[in-house]
Design a protein around this motif. Structure first.
Motif, mmCIF file in Angstrom:
data_model
loop_
_atom_site.group_PDB
_atom_site.id
_atom_site.type_symbol
_atom_site.label_atom_id
_atom_site.label_comp_id
_atom_site.label_asym_id
_atom_site.label_seq_id
_atom_site.Cartn_x
_atom_site.Cartn_y
_atom_site.Cartn_z
ATOM 1 N N MET A 19 13.267 8.314 10.689
ATOM 2 C CA MET A 19 13.334 7.574 9.260
ATOM 3 C C MET A 19 13.949 6.116 9.372
ATOM 4 S SD MET A 19 14.123 10.574 6.528
ATOM 5 C CE MET A 19 15.812 11.315 7.536
ATOM 6 N N VAL A 20 13.429 5.233 8.917
ATOM 7 C CA VAL A 20 13.903 3.836 8.903
ATOM 8 C C VAL A 20 13.759 3.278 7.182
ATOM 9 C CG1 VAL A 20 13.568 1.530 9.682
ATOM 10 C CG2 VAL A 20 13.207 3.221 11.090
ATOM 11 N N PRO A 21 14.551 2.851 6.667
ATOM 12 C CA PRO A 21 14.483 2.351 5.449
ATOM 13 C C PRO A 21 13.198 1.852 4.951
ATOM 14 C CG PRO A 21 16.715 1.482 6.229
ATOM 15 C CD PRO A 21 15.780 2.042 7.364
ATOM 16 N N GLY A 22 12.357 2.518 4.073
ATOM 17 C CA GLY A 22 11.195 2.252 3.640
ATOM 18 C C GLY A 22 10.094 2.606 4.675
ATOM 19 N N LYS A 23 10.509 3.402 5.698
ATOM 20 C CA LYS A 23 9.376 3.821 6.863
ATOM 21 C C LYS A 23 9.734 4.918 7.334
ATOM 22 C CE LYS A 23 8.148 -0.961 8.213
ATOM 23 N NZ LYS A 23 7.901 -1.888 9.304
ATOM 24 N N TYR A 24 8.845 6.235 7.354
ATOM 25 C CA TYR A 24 8.871 6.981 8.240
ATOM 26 C C TYR A 24 7.679 7.524 8.923
ATOM 27 C CZ TYR A 24 11.468 7.782 3.558
ATOM 28 O OH TYR A 24 12.263 7.818 2.642
ATOM 29 N N CYS A 42 7.637 10.007 -1.079
ATOM 30 C CA CYS A 42 7.672 10.362 -2.740
ATOM 31 C C CYS A 42 8.204 9.275 -3.636
ATOM 32 C CB CYS A 42 8.850 11.510 -2.601
ATOM 33 S SG CYS A 42 8.514 12.951 -1.825
ATOM 34 N N ILE A 43 7.381 8.810 -4.231
ATOM 35 C CA ILE A 43 7.606 7.510 -4.899
ATOM 36 C C ILE A 43 6.922 7.843 -6.463
ATOM 37 C CG2 ILE A 43 6.683 5.162 -5.480
ATOM 38 C CD1 ILE A 43 8.315 5.457 -2.743
ATOM 39 N N PRO A 44 7.958 7.559 -7.295
ATOM 40 C CA PRO A 44 7.491 7.870 -8.953
ATOM 41 C C PRO A 44 6.094 7.091 -9.141
ATOM 42 C CG PRO A 44 9.607 7.307 -8.742
ATOM 43 C CD PRO A 44 8.931 7.012 -7.540
ATOM 44 N N PRO A 45 5.032 7.742 -9.875
ATOM 45 C CA PRO A 45 3.870 7.141 -10.382
ATOM 46 C C PRO A 45 4.002 5.979 -11.042
ATOM 47 C CG PRO A 45 3.743 9.737 -10.462
ATOM 48 C CD PRO A 45 5.069 9.304 -10.270
ATOM 49 N N SER A 46 5.118 5.952 -11.862
ATOM 50 C CA SER A 46 5.027 4.769 -12.933
ATOM 51 C C SER A 46 5.499 3.428 -12.198
ATOM 52 C CB SER A 46 6.378 5.367 -13.797
ATOM 53 O OG SER A 46 7.474 5.306 -12.948
ATOM 54 N N VAL A 47 5.746 3.376 -10.812
ATOM 55 C CA VAL A 47 6.046 2.301 -10.182
ATOM 56 C C VAL A 47 4.999 1.840 -9.192
ATOM 57 C CG1 VAL A 47 8.455 2.560 -10.565
ATOM 58 C CG2 VAL A 47 7.507 3.271 -8.481
ATOM 59 N N LEU A 48 3.960 2.963 -8.876
ATOM 60 C CA LEU A 48 3.014 2.648 -7.952
ATOM 61 C C LEU A 48 1.959 1.679 -8.488
ATOM 62 C CD1 LEU A 48 2.060 6.245 -6.391
ATOM 63 C CD2 LEU A 48 3.144 4.017 -5.223
ATOM 64 N N ILE A 49 1.324 0.965 -7.555
ATOM 65 C CA ILE A 49 0.555 -0.033 -7.698
ATOM 66 C C ILE A 49 -0.865 0.292 -6.777
ATOM 67 C CG2 ILE A 49 -0.226 -2.659 -7.790
ATOM 68 C CD1 ILE A 49 2.663 -3.406 -8.013
ATOM 69 N N LEU A 50 -0.580 0.361 -5.700
ATOM 70 C CA LEU A 50 -1.700 0.611 -4.659
ATOM 71 C C LEU A 50 -1.235 1.692 -3.741
ATOM 72 C CD1 LEU A 50 -4.748 -0.025 -3.605
ATOM 73 C CD2 LEU A 50 -3.303 -1.794 -2.045
ATOM 74 N N ARG A 110 -1.609 6.593 8.501
ATOM 75 C CA ARG A 110 -0.470 5.719 7.796
ATOM 76 C C ARG A 110 -0.715 5.627 6.589
ATOM 77 N NH1 ARG A 110 -0.129 1.371 10.670
ATOM 78 N NH2 ARG A 110 -1.003 -0.168 9.422
ATOM 79 N N CYS A 111 0.330 6.174 5.638
ATOM 80 C CA CYS A 111 0.143 5.945 4.226
ATOM 81 C C CYS A 111 0.942 4.610 3.859
ATOM 82 C CB CYS A 111 0.789 7.267 3.385
ATOM 83 S SG CYS A 111 0.475 7.147 1.691
ATOM 84 N N GLU A 112 0.435 3.687 2.994
ATOM 85 C CA GLU A 112 0.986 2.567 2.546
ATOM 86 C C GLU A 112 1.047 2.722 1.162
ATOM 87 O OE1 GLU A 112 -1.104 -0.845 4.204
ATOM 88 O OE2 GLU A 112 -0.101 -0.487 6.333
ATOM 89 N N MET A 113 2.235 2.345 0.522
ATOM 90 C CA MET A 113 2.378 2.521 -0.782
ATOM 91 C C MET A 113 2.900 1.239 -1.583
ATOM 92 S SD MET A 113 3.513 6.389 -1.535
ATOM 93 C CE MET A 113 2.782 6.643 -3.013
ATOM 94 N N GLY A 114 2.371 0.488 -2.255
ATOM 95 C CA GLY A 114 2.803 -1.004 -2.913
ATOM 96 C C GLY A 114 3.297 -0.528 -4.184
ATOM 97 N N THR A 115 4.406 -0.747 -4.481
ATOM 98 C CA THR A 115 5.152 -0.688 -5.845
ATOM 99 C C THR A 115 5.924 -1.793 -6.621
ATOM 100 O OG1 THR A 115 7.315 -0.068 -5.161
ATOM 101 C CG2 THR A 115 5.915 1.753 -4.826
ATOM 102 N N THR A 116 6.566 -1.651 -7.588
ATOM 103 C CA THR A 116 7.098 -2.805 -8.071
ATOM 104 C C THR A 116 8.322 -3.127 -7.433
ATOM 105 O OG1 THR A 116 7.717 -1.405 -9.925
ATOM 106 C CG2 THR A 116 5.881 -2.456 -10.519
ATOM 107 N N ASP A 117 9.027 -1.811 -6.702
ATOM 108 C CA ASP A 117 9.890 -2.314 -6.203
ATOM 109 C C ASP A 117 9.992 -2.596 -4.591
ATOM 110 O OD1 ASP A 117 11.094 -1.267 -8.451
ATOM 111 O OD2 ASP A 117 11.184 0.709 -8.116
ATOM 112 N N GLY A 118 8.699 -2.777 -4.040
ATOM 113 C CA GLY A 118 8.576 -3.131 -2.808
ATOM 114 C C GLY A 118 7.455 -2.234 -2.003
#
Length: 255
Positions: A19-24, A42-50, A110-118
């Motif tokens: 585990m690295v911050p933001g990366k697994y 595990c990211i809340p759906p409310s902040v997900l963009i892509l 690799r799963c990439e998740m773009g959110t409003t928080d990064g």
């Protein structure tokens, strides 16, 4: 020959997470023919963009499976393997499913998740395990051969009791390995030996009786014996028939 302790230690490494911050990063071993489900962070759906899965398989172009949360649209690019798909509705659960797993699925996911928080990502380094077929055969002069055929990775073979053994490996073009071990037991006090095959998909064992070597016949000799017994049986039947026929004729003629 490797020790059993090293084999057990290797089995504990079938799934390792760094585990690295933001990366697994996860090293995952999956048996061929089973189903694999890969999870995103595990990211809340409310902040997900892509959400997108980027799949690097051997000798294949990059495959991308994506979901745009704002438009709820899914997309695929260079993805032709129907066994790789969303595990369920991607807007509710972005897990990726591989079913059934084959050797061609070995690679990086690799799963990439773009959110409003990064941005967040999780990478799986997938290794496909193939269980070997185990055979045990008895040869001449109290020699036994054990084979672990077409395993991935190579299986390890142990003997109980230990004998005068030679072990080798045969590497196949498809990435599987056959481990072959031949043991000689000159000690006449040893009557039964057991081949122990250790593999990441599970351990197997087979036993054989060395005393059988005193009564085992070559196929040609066994065939001749069966023919001889058949001929003797036929002659015996004919003799009994002739004797019975002669007796009945004597009774008829009053002799």
């Amino acid at each position: 020959m490797h020790t059993l302790k090293s084999t057990l230690a290797l089995r504990l490494l079938t799934s390792i997470i760094i585990m690295v911050p933001g990366k697994y990063n996860t090293w995952l071993a999956v048996q061929m023919g089973t189903k694999a489900v890969l999870c995103c962070p595990c990211i809340p759906p409310s902040v997900l963009i892509l959400t997108s899965w980027k799949i690097h398989l051997r000798d294949k172009p990059l495959c991308t499976i994506s979901l745009n949360r704002e438009t709820n649209e899914t997309g695929k690019n260079n993805c032709t393997d129907g066994r790789i798909s969303w595990a369920s509705r991607p807007d509710q659960n972005p897990e990726l499913q591989i079913h059934p797993v084959s050797m061609s699925h070995e690679g990086d996911y690799r799963c990439e998740m773009g959110t409003t928080d990064g941005n967040f990502e999780r990478t799986y380094h997938l290794q496909v395990l193939v269980p070997p077929e185990v055979t045990l055969s008895l040869g001449k002069n109290r020699t036994v051969e054990c084979r672990a055929i077409a395993g991935r990775p190579a299986a390890q073979i142990f003997w109980a009791p230990e004998g005068d053994c030679v072990t080798g490996k045969e590497y196949q073009d498809n990435g599987t390995v056959t481990t072959r071990s031949r043991c000689h037991y000159p000690d006449g006090n040893v009557s039964t030996v057991t081949c122990l095959v250790s593999h990441l998909t599970g351990n197997r064992s087979q036993s054989i009786d060395l005393l059988r070597s005193d009564i085992v016949m070559p196929p040609a000799s066994l065939c001749l014996l069966r023919i001889s017994l058949a001929i003797l049986g036929l002659l015996f039947f004919q003799m009994n028939f002739v004797i019975a026929f002669s007796s009945s004729m004597k009774n008829v003629m009053g002799i």
